[in-house]
Design a protein around this motif. Structure first.
Motif, PDB file in Angstrom:
ATOM      1  N   ILE A 127       0.853  -1.196   0.000  1.00  0.00           N
ATOM      2  CA  ILE A 127       0.000   0.000   0.000  1.00  0.00           C
ATOM      3  C   ILE A 127       0.883   1.239   0.000  1.00  0.00           C
ATOM      4  O   ILE A 127       1.772   1.386   0.849  1.00  0.00           O
ATOM      5  N   ASP A 128       0.643   2.139  -0.934  1.00  0.00           N
ATOM      6  CA  ASP A 128       1.386   3.389  -1.002  1.00  0.00           C
ATOM      7  C   ASP A 128       0.929   4.331   0.111  1.00  0.00           C
ATOM      8  O   ASP A 128      -0.270   4.431   0.405  1.00  0.00           O
ATOM      9  N   THR A 129       1.879   5.026   0.711  1.00  0.00           N
ATOM     10  CA  THR A 129       1.555   5.966   1.777  1.00  0.00           C
ATOM     11  C   THR A 129       2.243   7.306   1.548  1.00  0.00           C
ATOM     12  O   THR A 129       3.274   7.382   0.875  1.00  0.00           O
ATOM     13  N   GLU A 130       1.658   8.336   2.118  1.00  0.00           N
ATOM     14  CA  GLU A 130       2.281   9.649   2.249  1.00  0.00           C
ATOM     15  C   GLU A 130       2.263   9.954   3.738  1.00  0.00           C
ATOM     16  O   GLU A 130       1.194  10.004   4.351  1.00  0.00           O
ATOM     17  N   LEU A 131       3.450  10.130   4.311  1.00  0.00           N
ATOM     18  CA  LEU A 131       3.594  10.155   5.767  1.00  0.00           C
ATOM     19  C   LEU A 131       4.137  11.484   6.259  1.00  0.00           C
ATOM     20  O   LEU A 131       5.123  12.010   5.716  1.00  0.00           O
ATOM     21  N   ILE A 132       3.510  12.007   7.305  1.00  0.00           N
ATOM     22  CA  ILE A 132       3.954  13.258   7.919  1.00  0.00           C
ATOM     23  C   ILE A 132       3.942  13.089   9.434  1.00  0.00           C
ATOM     24  O   ILE A 132       3.007  12.520   9.997  1.00  0.00           O
ATOM     25  N   GLY A 133       4.981  13.596  10.099  1.00  0.00           N
ATOM     26  CA  GLY A 133       5.040  13.604  11.549  1.00  0.00           C
ATOM     27  C   GLY A 133       5.213  15.021  12.063  1.00  0.00           C
ATOM     28  O   GLY A 133       6.010  15.793  11.502  1.00  0.00           O
ATOM     29  N   VAL A 134       4.471  15.371  13.088  1.00  0.00           N
ATOM     30  CA  VAL A 134       4.615  16.692  13.706  1.00  0.00           C
ATOM     31  C   VAL A 134       4.762  16.535  15.208  1.00  0.00           C
ATOM     32  O   VAL A 134       4.193  15.627  15.820  1.00  0.00           O
ATOM     33  N   ASP A 135       5.529  17.435  15.801  1.00  0.00           N
ATOM     34  CA  ASP A 135       5.694  17.448  17.246  1.00  0.00           C
ATOM     35  C   ASP A 135       6.099  18.851  17.668  1.00  0.00           C
ATOM     36  O   ASP A 135       6.726  19.589  16.886  1.00  0.00           O
ATOM     37  N   LEU A 136       5.734  19.215  18.904  1.00  0.00           N
ATOM     38  CA  LEU A 136       6.093  20.531  19.406  1.00  0.00           C
ATOM     39  C   LEU A 136       7.544  20.608  19.842  1.00  0.00           C
ATOM     40  O   LEU A 136       8.091  21.693  20.024  1.00  0.00           O
ATOM     41  N   SER A 137       8.183  19.456  19.998  1.00  0.00           N
ATOM     42  CA  SER A 137       9.581  19.410  20.431  1.00  0.00           C
ATOM     43  C   SER A 137      10.522  19.585  19.239  1.00  0.00           C
ATOM     44  O   SER A 137      10.580  18.723  18.359  1.00  0.00           O
ATOM     45  N   LYS A 138      11.283  20.661  19.250  1.00  0.00           N
ATOM     46  CA  LYS A 138      12.237  20.868  18.154  1.00  0.00           C
ATOM     47  C   LYS A 138      13.361  19.835  18.203  1.00  0.00           C
ATOM     48  O   LYS A 138      13.885  19.428  17.158  1.00  0.00           O
ATOM     49  N   ASP A 139      13.726  19.382  19.408  1.00  0.00           N
ATOM     50  CA  ASP A 139      14.755  18.344  19.512  1.00  0.00           C
ATOM     51  C   ASP A 139      14.233  17.018  18.954  1.00  0.00           C
ATOM     52  O   ASP A 139      14.973  16.267  18.310  1.00  0.00           O
TER      53      ASP A 139
END
Length: 282
Positions: A127-139
């Motif tokens: 299955i093809d995916t487009e993945l994004i991750g977000v977090d408030l921690s810059k580290d």
């Protein structure tokens, strides 16, 4: 090809970003994202973007996050990620969208390991995916940016996600805070969220060792039911042998910071994973 150039191509292809300050669309100009109102955000050498310049989460330091990355690599969260993937896959098949690309957001991605693992699961399924991750921690995003994968990582506030409306098929939220209002905004109308919440037995050996009471999730679960429509729920429980990485486990657990062990001679060998997994929409 340099990592930044590769990530810029991905950003242009996805075309889902919008300015968290004004909501207008971005264009890529050189190595920056610029919106119609003139707001500008630099793209780092790792291909990440910090959308919360001037503030952010500083409690989760680099040492803690690198310890978390090692704990994940040992497989501590494998049963949780397996459960998350199985829920996504089941709902994906039931949706009648087989053959379509699955766009997944990990909201609260930390060091980026979990969304990378989720991506591998669906690659193995063809299955093809487009993945994004977000977090408030810059580290956290700095560590995520080191990884050689197809995931786009951003420093972002979950209450002001830098994405256009109705963008994602799935939002994953693992042991992290949630903002139901903005999740609803960026989720496709037929999309769904998968949220993992600690249950009463979660890390009970650690809590006992540090003299802490049993974890209670009633308020969090009630809040979820109040703001979303639960489609399915399941419990995940496992006992993990942590002797090889007990020190990292202690370092990665913020609830233990500034607390003293009630039994200094105790040795950590096994830790309980006990969570509830909810799949829901709006």
């Amino acid at each position: 090809m340099k990592k930044i150039d590769k990530k810029i191509i991905q950003m242009k292809k996805l075309d889902v970003l919008h300015c968290p300050k004004c909501g207008s669309t971005f264009t890529v100009e050189g190595k920056s994202l610029k919106c119609e109102s003139g707001h500008s955000y630099d793209i780092s050498k790792k291909g990440t973007v910090n959308f919360v310049l001037g503030y952010g989460e500083e409690n989760y330091n680099m040492n803690m996050l690198e310890a978390r990355e090692r704990v994940i690599a040992y497989g501590f969260f494998n049963e949780i990620i397996k459960g998350v993937c199985e829920e996504i896959y089941a709902h994906y098949l039931a949706s009648g969208k087989e053959g379509e690309t699955l766009r997944i957001l990990d909201a609260g991605c930390g060091d980026g390991s979990h969304i990378e693992m989720i991506g591998r699961y669906f690659t193995d399924k063809g299955i093809d995916t487009e993945l994004i991750g977000v977090d408030l921690s810059k580290d956290g995003i700095s560590i995520a940016g080191r990884k050689d994968n197809e995931v786009l990582y951003f420093v972002a506030d979950l209450a002001r996600l830098p994405f256009q409306e109705h963008t994602f098929d799935v939002i994953v939220n693992i042991l992290s805070p949630v903002n139901y209002k903005d999740f609803r905004r960026v989720l496709k109308e037929d999309g769904f969220c998968v949220k993992v919440i600690p249950d009463s037995g979660y890390l009970k050996e650690l809590r006992r060792l540090y003299g802490m009471p049993e974890y209670k999730n009633h308020e969090i679960v009630a809040h979820l039911r109040e703001h979303a429509k639960v489609r399915s729920e399941r419990k995940i429980r496992a006992i993990e042998n942590v002797e090889a990485y007990a020190d990292d486990l202690l370092l990665m657990t913020p609830m233990l910071w500034d607390r003293e062990i009630t039994d200094p001679g105790a040795k950590l060998t096994k830790i309980t994973i006990d969570v509830e997994l909810f799949t829901f929409g709006f």
